[in-house]
Design an enzyme around this catalytic site. Structure first.
Site, mmCIF file in Angstrom:
data_model
loop_
_atom_site.group_PDB
_atom_site.id
_atom_site.type_symbol
_atom_site.label_atom_id
_atom_site.label_comp_id
_atom_site.label_asym_id
_atom_site.label_seq_id
_atom_site.Cartn_x
_atom_site.Cartn_y
_atom_site.Cartn_z
ATOM 1 N N GLY A 15 40.239 31.357 44.636
ATOM 2 C CA GLY A 15 41.295 32.366 44.712
ATOM 3 C C GLY A 15 42.028 32.250 46.044
ATOM 4 N N VAL A 17 42.129 34.265 48.708
ATOM 5 C CA VAL A 17 41.287 34.544 49.877
ATOM 6 C C VAL A 17 40.083 33.595 49.879
ATOM 7 C CG1 VAL A 17 39.856 36.305 50.993
ATOM 8 C CG2 VAL A 17 42.051 36.942 49.979
ATOM 9 N N ASP A 40 30.305 24.705 43.305
ATOM 10 C CA ASP A 40 28.950 24.124 43.285
ATOM 11 C C ASP A 40 28.128 24.690 42.127
ATOM 12 O OD1 ASP A 40 29.493 22.827 45.741
ATOM 13 O OD2 ASP A 40 29.025 24.674 46.823
ATOM 14 N N ALA A 68 37.434 38.594 41.770
ATOM 15 C CA ALA A 68 37.810 39.893 41.203
ATOM 16 C C ALA A 68 38.716 39.673 40.008
ATOM 17 C CB ALA A 68 38.549 40.737 42.257
ATOM 18 N N THR A 70 42.054 40.409 39.037
ATOM 19 C CA THR A 70 43.190 40.835 39.863
ATOM 20 C C THR A 70 44.514 40.934 39.097
ATOM 21 O OG1 THR A 70 43.526 38.525 40.518
ATOM 22 C CG2 THR A 70 42.231 39.900 42.013
ATOM 23 N N THR A 109 40.828 47.138 47.807
ATOM 24 C CA THR A 109 42.297 47.148 47.736
ATOM 25 C C THR A 109 42.926 48.473 48.170
ATOM 26 O OG1 THR A 109 44.116 47.032 46.137
ATOM 27 C CG2 THR A 109 42.023 47.768 45.277
ATOM 28 N N TYR A 133 43.221 48.764 37.432
ATOM 29 C CA TYR A 133 42.726 47.847 38.470
ATOM 30 C C TYR A 133 42.181 48.652 39.665
ATOM 31 C CZ TYR A 133 43.134 44.676 42.509
ATOM 32 O OH TYR A 133 42.903 43.967 43.667
HETATM 33 N N1 LIG Z 1 46.119 39.736 46.124
HETATM 34 C C1 LIG Z 1 46.294 40.915 46.688
HETATM 35 O O1 LIG Z 1 47.432 41.304 47.030
HETATM 36 C C2 LIG Z 1 45.119 41.812 46.963
HETATM 37 C C3 LIG Z 1 45.407 43.060 47.493
HETATM 38 C C4 LIG Z 1 44.362 43.893 47.771
HETATM 39 C C5 LIG Z 1 43.052 43.478 47.528
HETATM 40 N N2 LIG Z 1 42.791 42.274 46.995
HETATM 41 C C6 LIG Z 1 41.379 41.908 46.747
HETATM 42 O O2 LIG Z 1 41.072 40.762 47.531
HETATM 43 C C7 LIG Z 1 40.083 39.969 46.875
HETATM 44 C C8 LIG Z 1 40.580 38.549 46.750
HETATM 45 O O3 LIG Z 1 41.785 38.573 45.987
HETATM 46 P P1 LIG Z 1 42.685 37.288 45.759
HETATM 47 O O4 LIG Z 1 44.091 37.706 45.964
HETATM 48 O O5 LIG Z 1 42.125 36.135 46.520
HETATM 49 O O6 LIG Z 1 42.452 37.095 44.187
HETATM 50 P P2 LIG Z 1 42.739 35.844 43.257
HETATM 51 O O7 LIG Z 1 43.576 34.839 43.973
HETATM 52 O O8 LIG Z 1 43.189 36.401 41.958
HETATM 53 O O9 LIG Z 1 41.287 35.230 43.077
HETATM 54 C C9 LIG Z 1 40.286 35.912 42.395
HETATM 55 C C10 LIG Z 1 39.219 34.929 42.013
HETATM 56 O O10 LIG Z 1 38.266 35.641 41.207
HETATM 57 C C11 LIG Z 1 37.808 34.776 40.244
HETATM 58 N N3 LIG Z 1 37.351 35.423 39.021
HETATM 59 C C12 LIG Z 1 38.070 36.236 38.204
HETATM 60 N N4 LIG Z 1 37.327 36.572 37.137
HETATM 61 C C13 LIG Z 1 36.124 35.953 37.297
HETATM 62 C C14 LIG Z 1 34.952 35.894 36.519
HETATM 63 N N5 LIG Z 1 34.858 36.521 35.340
HETATM 64 N N6 LIG Z 1 33.899 35.186 36.977
HETATM 65 C C15 LIG Z 1 33.991 34.508 38.140
HETATM 66 N N7 LIG Z 1 35.086 34.516 38.927
HETATM 67 C C16 LIG Z 1 36.137 35.227 38.500
HETATM 68 C C17 LIG Z 1 38.986 33.890 39.880
HETATM 69 O O11 LIG Z 1 38.465 32.695 39.400
HETATM 70 P P3 LIG Z 1 39.295 31.672 38.520
HETATM 71 O O12 LIG Z 1 39.795 30.697 39.537
HETATM 72 O O13 LIG Z 1 38.256 31.115 37.593
HETATM 73 O O14 LIG Z 1 40.356 32.448 37.806
HETATM 74 C C18 LIG Z 1 39.745 33.760 41.200
HETATM 75 O O15 LIG Z 1 39.451 32.557 41.863
HETATM 76 C C19 LIG Z 1 39.835 40.670 45.535
HETATM 77 O O16 LIG Z 1 38.716 41.507 45.669
HETATM 78 C C20 LIG Z 1 41.072 41.517 45.314
HETATM 79 O O17 LIG Z 1 40.794 42.633 44.514
HETATM 80 C C21 LIG Z 1 43.805 41.410 46.719
#
Ligand SMILES: NC(=O)c1ccc[n+]([C@@H]2O[C@H](COP(=O)([O-])OP(=O)(O)OC[C@H]3O[C@@H](n4cnc5c(N)ncnc54)[C@H](OP(=O)(O)O)[C@@H]3O)[C@@H](O)[C@H]2O)c1
Length: 301
Positions: A15, A17, A40, A68, A70, A109, A133
């Protein structure tokens, strides 16, 4: 005598982050990644029991959960999947981690808040998520705290980077391809570079090394971790158009003019004082982060 490196289990390494965490966590221990693919270990958080089984088998010294559900709009019609990944799997992770005495870093979030008002949200402010969400992420925060595991929850907001699905990359494409884009001007927040989040996480962890592993002690708990300053999506997009010398017009619209399945908070700026007091870490103004991101190779759209 040489110390054995702690084992760090990173969930969601592909993802936005998680990808950056791969680099910043690597010097802190032996990094093991887990995802549905491209890691891994194989892990699908939709499947009950998988996270627990993985922890019991690997017995890591730390878990960092960057995985997550997302997809904010899709969550409105897929509440079960969002809850499973964002809340139930986190509860399971917390319980397994407590039994193994393994600390957990987890991300949450700004969407736990209603977005009413105009003062940066503090950790202790009342939560009132407006969408599925946000509700499921709040349930995850609470479940981890209730599990009794040593933990940190870092609330993020408006995350962007050069990988994954995010506003900056979407705008890069639209500003190249369109003559005009309409962007919401009445939602405020602080765009935060995913790399800064990963760097800050590693710096926090470096301060929490203990007995060959990690321990948060009296710094355990909930923190906000976002860039400084604030802006609107429209101002952010206008600045990107300017930096990329795009001829595309960036038109301001209101949230009401741009209906989406999930409601979004209007005022999403988070107060980061608690993090600075506990760890001496504060992210720079969002514009500095954006400049650095755009100056990294591949950063110019
Ligand atoms: N993006 C934002 O603006 C934002 C804002 C506030 C908080 N956050 C929080 O920050 C954290 C990181 O967010 P991010 O933006 O890096 O999210 P992201 O780019 O959507 O990455 C989320 C990762 O979670 C994995 N995932 C989803 N469903 C899964 C499952 N069933 N089993 C295993 N892995 C799974 C996805 O894997 P795949 O590669 O297989 O899809 C993806 O790599 C999260 O907790 C999010 O809620 C994000």
């Amino acid at each position: 005598m040489r110390r054995t490196l702690p084992t760090i289990l990173l969930l969601g390494p592909n993802g936005q982050v998680g990808w950056e965490l791969r680099r910043t966590l690597a010097p802190l221990g032996r990094l093991v990644t887990a995802a549905r693919a491209g890691a891994d270990e194989t892990l699908d958080l939709l499947r009950p029991g998988e996270a627990r089984a993985l922890l019991e088998r690997l017995r890591p010294d730390l878990v960092v959960n960057a995985a997550a559900y997302t997809a904010v709009d899709a969550a409105e019609s897929e509440e079960g999947a969002a809850r499973r990944v964002n809340a139930e799997a986190v509860a399971e992770l917390g319980e397994a981690a407590r039994k193994l005495d393994c600390p957990v870093v987890h991300y949450s979030t700004d969407y736990v808040f209603s977005g009413k008002g105009d003062r940066p949200w503090r950790e202790e402010d009342p939560t009132e998520p407006l969408n599925v969400y946000g509700r499921t992420k709040l349930e995850g925060e609470k479940a981890l705290a209730a599990s009794g595991a040593d933990h940190l929850v870092l609330r993020l907001a408006w995350v962007y980077g050069m990988r994954g699905s995010n506003f900056l990359l979407t705008m890069g494409k639209l500003l190249r391809e369109r003559e005009a884009v309409r962007v919401v001007s009445d939602q405020r927040g602080a765009p935060t570079w995913s790399r800064f989040i990963a760097e800050a996480t590693a710096q926090i962890l470096a301060q929490c090394r203990a007995g060959g592993g990690f321990a948060f002690g009296d710094r355990r708990g909930l923190y906000h971790l976002t860039a400084g300053g604030e802006t609107s999506w429209h101002q952010f997009a206008s600045l990107l158009a300017d930096r990329w010398r795009s001829a595309c017009r960036v038109e301001a619209v209101s949230t009401a003019d741009y209906p989406t399945p999930a409601r979004r908070p209007a005022y999403s700026v988070l107060d980061n004082d608690r993090l600075e007091k506990a760890f001496g870490i504060r992210l720079p103004h969002w514009r500095e982060g954006l400049d650095l991101c755009l100056e990294t190779p591949g950063g110019a759209a």
